[in-house]
Design an enzyme around this catalytic site. Structure first.
Site, PDB file in Angstrom:
ATOM      1  N   HIS A 118       0.817  -1.213   0.000  1.00 15.66           N
ATOM      2  CA  HIS A 118       0.000   0.000   0.000  1.00 15.66           C
ATOM      3  C   HIS A 118       0.852   1.265   0.000  1.00 15.66           C
ATOM      4  CE1 HIS A 118      -3.382  -2.738   0.712  1.00 15.66           C
ATOM      5  NE2 HIS A 118      -4.036  -1.801   0.066  1.00 15.66           N
ATOM      6  N   HIS A 176       5.504 -14.080   7.048  1.00 17.15           N
ATOM      7  CA  HIS A 176       5.985 -12.975   7.877  1.00 17.15           C
ATOM      8  C   HIS A 176       4.920 -12.548   8.878  1.00 17.15           C
ATOM      9  CE1 HIS A 176       7.556  -9.137   9.176  1.00 17.15           C
ATOM     10  NE2 HIS A 176       8.730  -9.575   8.755  1.00 17.15           N
ATOM     11  N   GLU A 206       4.958 -12.606  12.896  1.00 12.67           N
ATOM     12  CA  GLU A 206       4.468 -11.395  13.566  1.00 12.67           C
ATOM     13  C   GLU A 206       2.952 -11.228  13.540  1.00 12.67           C
ATOM     14  OE1 GLU A 206       6.535  -7.988  12.004  1.00 12.67           O
ATOM     15  OE2 GLU A 206       8.485  -8.887  12.406  1.00 12.67           O
ATOM     16  N   HIS A 238      14.648 -14.121   8.369  1.00 11.70           N
ATOM     17  CA  HIS A 238      13.620 -14.819   9.153  1.00 11.70           C
ATOM     18  C   HIS A 238      13.724 -16.335   8.965  1.00 11.70           C
ATOM     19  CE1 HIS A 238      11.496 -11.433  10.749  1.00 11.70           C
ATOM     20  NE2 HIS A 238      11.307 -10.900   9.559  1.00 11.70           N
TER      21      HIS A 238
HETATM   22 CO    CO Z   1      10.600  -8.947   9.420  1.00  8.09          CO
END
Ligand code: CO
Length: 290
Positions: A118, A176, A206, A238
């Site tokens: 966005h 993620h 997350e 990650h």
């Molecule tokens: Co991250």
């Protein structure tokens, strides 16, 4: 042999010349470029995924200028310190305008239409409003947008699993996750994955779902062995640390502490052509519409 080599060199030269003549002869209003826009990574091995994206896009759009931008400022700064400059989307668009490109297709290489996407839309819109420079900027969708995307991506993910993985063994894909409302794509994907195979799970670092919420389901299915695979374009930080790392907080360590046997797959989604083809389809859709 020598003559053949000379001929090959002359031919290559003529082809390059022809390419430039063609580019120069294009009316300025139709000079097109593609801006591949990813989050970015500082893990060198993870770059193979981005290289594969570039290769596949070059095959699909052989005569179009292709450039890169990274949306993560943190990653760009870290790379710059290592002497490696990758532009932000705004800088890349400025350079394209300066170089005379009048139509730019920005391909979001993000997984979900979340915050990074966005912000990119917002920035492209502002650039598009400028009185001079690029005449038209179009942003193509990230990987997961439509129902068709969810079907083809989950089918590809199930098909890309290693042959050694048995049906009774669980696979957890590590996404993620986000505080953006588009996080809903992750629990949404779970539905599509279960249509493929009821031992495939989605977790996020997350967001929702987290690893904790998957554990009772593994128990219920009497799972003994778990495979971990990134639900991210690249197998970057990650994947290396939060997923497959040896620290006690990694998913691998936490699952092993619960008694599971764990195998990790350190492969970014974008290393597979059947995933990259979804992004390419998104770009082609925008190109034919504009
Ligand atoms: Co991250």
């Amino acid at each position: 042999m020598k003559t053949l080599l000379k001929l090959q060199i002359i031919l290559a030269f003529l082809m390059t010349l022809n390419y430039y003549v063609q580019a120069e002869n294009q009316p300025s209003g139709s000079r097109q470029a593609i801006l591949l826009t990813a989050f970015g990574t500082t893990v060198p091995e993870a770059n193979t995924a981005y290289q594969n994206i570039e290769e596949e896009f070059r095959k699909a759009f052989p005569t179009t200028e292709i450039r890169w931008a990274y949306t993560s400022e943190f990653i760009r700064k870290k790379l710059r310190k290592q002497g490696n400059t990758v532009h932000s989307p705004a800088m890349a668009l400025s350079a394209l305008a300066e170089d005379g490109y009048r139509q730019v297709f920005v391909q979001s290489l993000h997984i979900i239409p979340g915050k990074e996407y966005h912000d990119l839309l917002d920035m492209a819109y502002r650039f598009d409003q400028m009185p001079e420079g690029i005449e038209k900027i179009v942003v193509a969708d990230p990987l997961l947008t439509s129902d068709a995307d969810m079907r083809s991506v989950t089918k590809a993910m199930a098909g890309n699993l290693p042959k050694e993985r048995k049906d009774s063994e669980a696979v957890i894909f590590m996404g993620h996750g986000s505080h953006h409302p588009a996080n809903i794509y992750y629990p949404g994907m779970q539905y599509y994955l279960w249509n493929e195979d009821d031992c495939l799970f989605v977790g996020t670092v997350e967001g929702t779902p987290d690893l904790e919420s998957i554990l009772p389901k593994l128990d219920k299915q009497h799972v003994e062995k778990v495979w971990l695979s990134p639900l991210m374009a690249v197998a970057g930080d990650h994947a290396k640390n939060d997923m497959a790392g040896d620290e006690p907080q990694s998913w691998k360590s936490m699952l092993e502490a619960k008694g599971y046997q764990v195998n990790t797959i350190l492969e970014g989604m974008a290393e597979r052509d059947n995933i990259v083809s979804v992004w390419i389809r998104h770009l082609k859709q925008k190109m034919t519409k504009n």
